[in-house]
Design a protein around this motif. Sequence first.
Motif, mmCIF file in Angstrom:
data_model
loop_
_atom_site.group_PDB
_atom_site.id
_atom_site.type_symbol
_atom_site.label_atom_id
_atom_site.label_comp_id
_atom_site.label_asym_id
_atom_site.label_seq_id
_atom_site.Cartn_x
_atom_site.Cartn_y
_atom_site.Cartn_z
ATOM 1 N N LEU A 1 11.557 -11.134 -6.654
ATOM 2 C CA LEU A 1 12.722 -11.433 -5.809
ATOM 3 C C LEU A 1 12.322 -11.846 -4.395
ATOM 4 C CD1 LEU A 1 14.959 -8.365 -6.806
ATOM 5 C CD2 LEU A 1 15.085 -10.703 -7.710
ATOM 6 N N ASP A 2 11.063 -11.676 -4.062
ATOM 7 C CA ASP A 2 10.593 -11.927 -2.695
ATOM 8 C C ASP A 2 10.568 -13.429 -2.402
ATOM 9 O OD1 ASP A 2 8.939 -12.049 -0.284
ATOM 10 O OD2 ASP A 2 8.383 -9.989 -0.759
ATOM 11 N N THR A 3 11.234 -13.806 -1.311
ATOM 12 C CA THR A 3 11.346 -15.239 -0.982
ATOM 13 C C THR A 3 10.075 -15.799 -0.337
ATOM 14 O OG1 THR A 3 12.393 -14.527 1.063
ATOM 15 C CG2 THR A 3 13.861 -15.242 -0.709
ATOM 16 N N ALA B 1 0.844 -1.196 0.000
ATOM 17 C CA ALA B 1 0.000 0.000 0.000
ATOM 18 C C ALA B 1 0.884 1.253 0.000
ATOM 19 C CB ALA B 1 -0.927 -0.011 1.204
ATOM 20 N N ARG B 2 1.939 1.220 0.837
ATOM 21 C CA ARG B 2 2.814 2.395 0.948
ATOM 22 C C ARG B 2 3.571 2.635 -0.370
ATOM 23 N NH1 ARG B 2 6.177 0.739 4.944
ATOM 24 N NH2 ARG B 2 7.670 0.062 3.394
ATOM 25 N N ASN B 3 4.231 1.590 -0.878
ATOM 26 C CA ASN B 3 5.051 1.752 -2.091
ATOM 27 C C ASN B 3 4.195 2.031 -3.323
ATOM 28 O OD1 ASN B 3 7.319 1.174 -0.568
ATOM 29 N ND2 ASN B 3 7.228 -1.004 -0.989
ATOM 30 N N ASN B 4 3.072 1.322 -3.441
ATOM 31 C CA ASN B 4 2.251 1.464 -4.650
ATOM 32 C C ASN B 4 1.611 2.846 -4.733
ATOM 33 O OD1 ASN B 4 2.996 -1.168 -4.801
ATOM 34 N ND2 ASN B 4 0.947 -2.029 -4.933
ATOM 35 N N ALA B 5 1.239 3.377 -3.576
ATOM 36 C CA ALA B 5 0.628 4.720 -3.573
ATOM 37 C C ALA B 5 1.610 5.733 -4.165
ATOM 38 C CB ALA B 5 0.228 5.114 -2.161
ATOM 39 N N LEU C 1 -2.836 -14.360 -5.966
ATOM 40 C CA LEU C 1 -3.263 -13.871 -7.276
ATOM 41 C C LEU C 1 -3.291 -12.362 -7.139
ATOM 42 C CD1 LEU C 1 -4.369 -14.516 -10.139
ATOM 43 C CD2 LEU C 1 -6.656 -14.428 -9.145
ATOM 44 N N GLN C 2 -2.432 -11.696 -7.913
ATOM 45 C CA GLN C 2 -2.337 -10.245 -7.753
ATOM 46 C C GLN C 2 -2.611 -9.533 -9.070
ATOM 47 O OE1 GLN C 2 1.441 -8.626 -6.332
ATOM 48 N NE2 GLN C 2 0.357 -6.952 -5.330
ATOM 49 N N CYS C 3 -3.335 -8.435 -8.944
ATOM 50 C CA CYS C 3 -3.643 -7.564 -10.074
ATOM 51 C C CYS C 3 -2.913 -6.245 -9.822
ATOM 52 C CB CYS C 3 -5.161 -7.364 -10.098
ATOM 53 S SG CYS C 3 -5.736 -6.002 -11.095
ATOM 54 N N HIS D 1 9.085 -7.119 -11.258
ATOM 55 C CA HIS D 1 10.417 -7.727 -11.138
ATOM 56 C C HIS D 1 10.937 -7.657 -9.701
ATOM 57 C CE1 HIS D 1 10.395 -7.766 -15.576
ATOM 58 N NE2 HIS D 1 10.977 -8.910 -15.325
ATOM 59 N N ARG D 2 10.582 -6.605 -8.973
ATOM 60 C CA ARG D 2 10.962 -6.517 -7.547
ATOM 61 C C ARG D 2 10.222 -7.593 -6.751
ATOM 62 N NH1 ARG D 2 9.477 -2.465 -3.446
ATOM 63 N NH2 ARG D 2 8.819 -1.006 -5.047
ATOM 64 N N ILE D 3 8.928 -7.741 -7.025
ATOM 65 C CA ILE D 3 8.112 -8.720 -6.289
ATOM 66 C C ILE D 3 8.640 -10.141 -6.535
ATOM 67 C CG2 ILE D 3 5.788 -9.723 -6.130
ATOM 68 C CD1 ILE D 3 4.663 -6.927 -6.816
HETATM 69 P P1 FAD Z 1 9.652 -2.947 3.926
HETATM 70 O O1 FAD Z 1 8.217 -2.559 3.795
HETATM 71 O O2 FAD Z 1 10.513 -2.135 4.787
HETATM 72 O O3 FAD Z 1 9.666 -4.489 4.387
HETATM 73 C C1 FAD Z 1 8.582 -4.990 5.104
HETATM 74 C C2 FAD Z 1 8.883 -6.332 5.744
HETATM 75 O O4 FAD Z 1 8.934 -7.333 4.744
HETATM 76 C C3 FAD Z 1 10.183 -6.382 6.511
HETATM 77 O O5 FAD Z 1 9.880 -6.899 7.775
HETATM 78 C C4 FAD Z 1 11.060 -7.358 5.746
HETATM 79 O O6 FAD Z 1 11.695 -8.257 6.614
HETATM 80 C C5 FAD Z 1 10.101 -8.118 4.905
HETATM 81 N N1 FAD Z 1 10.641 -8.362 3.573
HETATM 82 C C6 FAD Z 1 10.955 -7.404 2.691
HETATM 83 N N2 FAD Z 1 11.375 -7.962 1.548
HETATM 84 C C7 FAD Z 1 11.374 -9.292 1.760
HETATM 85 C C8 FAD Z 1 11.721 -10.399 0.933
HETATM 86 N N3 FAD Z 1 12.185 -10.192 -0.310
HETATM 87 N N4 FAD Z 1 11.588 -11.640 1.443
HETATM 88 C C9 FAD Z 1 11.126 -11.822 2.692
HETATM 89 N N5 FAD Z 1 10.768 -10.808 3.524
HETATM 90 C C10 FAD Z 1 10.902 -9.575 3.046
HETATM 91 N N6 FAD Z 1 5.560 -4.805 -2.657
HETATM 92 C C11 FAD Z 1 5.109 -3.668 -3.201
HETATM 93 O O7 FAD Z 1 5.724 -2.621 -3.033
HETATM 94 N N7 FAD Z 1 3.975 -3.669 -3.958
HETATM 95 C C12 FAD Z 1 3.236 -4.788 -4.202
HETATM 96 O O8 FAD Z 1 2.211 -4.729 -4.876
HETATM 97 C C13 FAD Z 1 3.718 -6.001 -3.637
HETATM 98 N N8 FAD Z 1 3.041 -7.162 -3.830
HETATM 99 C C14 FAD Z 1 3.552 -8.314 -3.300
HETATM 100 C C15 FAD Z 1 2.871 -9.515 -3.543
HETATM 101 C C16 FAD Z 1 3.366 -10.713 -3.038
HETATM 102 C C17 FAD Z 1 2.634 -11.993 -3.331
HETATM 103 C C18 FAD Z 1 4.536 -10.714 -2.245
HETATM 104 C C19 FAD Z 1 5.075 -11.998 -1.681
HETATM 105 C C20 FAD Z 1 5.207 -9.526 -2.000
HETATM 106 C C21 FAD Z 1 4.726 -8.327 -2.507
HETATM 107 N N9 FAD Z 1 5.368 -7.106 -2.265
HETATM 108 C C22 FAD Z 1 4.898 -5.963 -2.846
HETATM 109 C C23 FAD Z 1 6.514 -7.024 -1.367
HETATM 110 C C24 FAD Z 1 7.814 -6.872 -2.135
HETATM 111 O O9 FAD Z 1 8.254 -8.131 -2.588
HETATM 112 C C25 FAD Z 1 8.886 -6.280 -1.221
HETATM 113 O O10 FAD Z 1 9.024 -7.038 -0.047
HETATM 114 C C26 FAD Z 1 8.510 -4.863 -0.824
HETATM 115 O O11 FAD Z 1 8.197 -4.099 -1.976
HETATM 116 C C27 FAD Z 1 9.662 -4.238 -0.065
HETATM 117 O O12 FAD Z 1 9.185 -3.012 0.364
HETATM 118 P P2 FAD Z 1 10.110 -2.091 1.264
HETATM 119 O O13 FAD Z 1 11.442 -1.942 0.594
HETATM 120 O O14 FAD Z 1 9.335 -0.853 1.545
HETATM 121 O O15 FAD Z 1 10.352 -3.015 2.516
#
Ligand code: FAD
Length: 140
Positions: free
Chosen positions: A67-69, A28-32, A48-50, A63-65
Amino acid sequence: MLVRLIYASRSTGTLAAADVKDIVRSSARNNAKLGVTGALLLSNGIFLQCLEGDHRLVNALYHRILLDTRHSDPAILSYREIDQRLYAGWSMGLVTTTEANRQLFMKYAPQAEFDPYDIRPQALDALFAELVEQARVLAG
Ligand code: FAD
């Protein structure tokens, strides 16, 4: 160019409610800031994300999403140019599995179990449109 990207992925392990809350809060924070809108469904261990917005920003965010584990096995199910957003009001709404939503998923899914990997792009658009109409988005 305004686009809508819809993808599915599988949550890795069991995500606690706090993990999902974390994802929605950062989204919510980043997308806004990016002017990206959309909704995130989580059901049956599948996301399932739109994502709607400028194509360069949506592509970079996807591409950032990736990388999320916290998820794996991502697949883009639909990517197309759109005239208008479905989710103009939501930077990222979370849709949970209520009984009513389960019935809605069933309406568009070939299988009884929620498995969006198998849903056609037009049906995905219709599913997200219906979710907006019924206002089952709980956070955004
Ligand atoms: P922060 O908000 O500071 O991180 C928040 C918390 O998430 C921290 O506690 C951290 O430990 C944890 N975290 C951060 N990155 C990871 C990671 N790669 N693996 C495990 N834990 C992690 N982000 C968006 O901005 N917009 C989206 O629409 C969005 N959709 C997502 C949908 C899915 C299904 C998933 C799994 C993740 C999504 N994310 C989305 C999250 C995204 O992958 C990043 O984690 C996020 O953008 C990082 O934001 P930030 O740098 O502000 O981190």
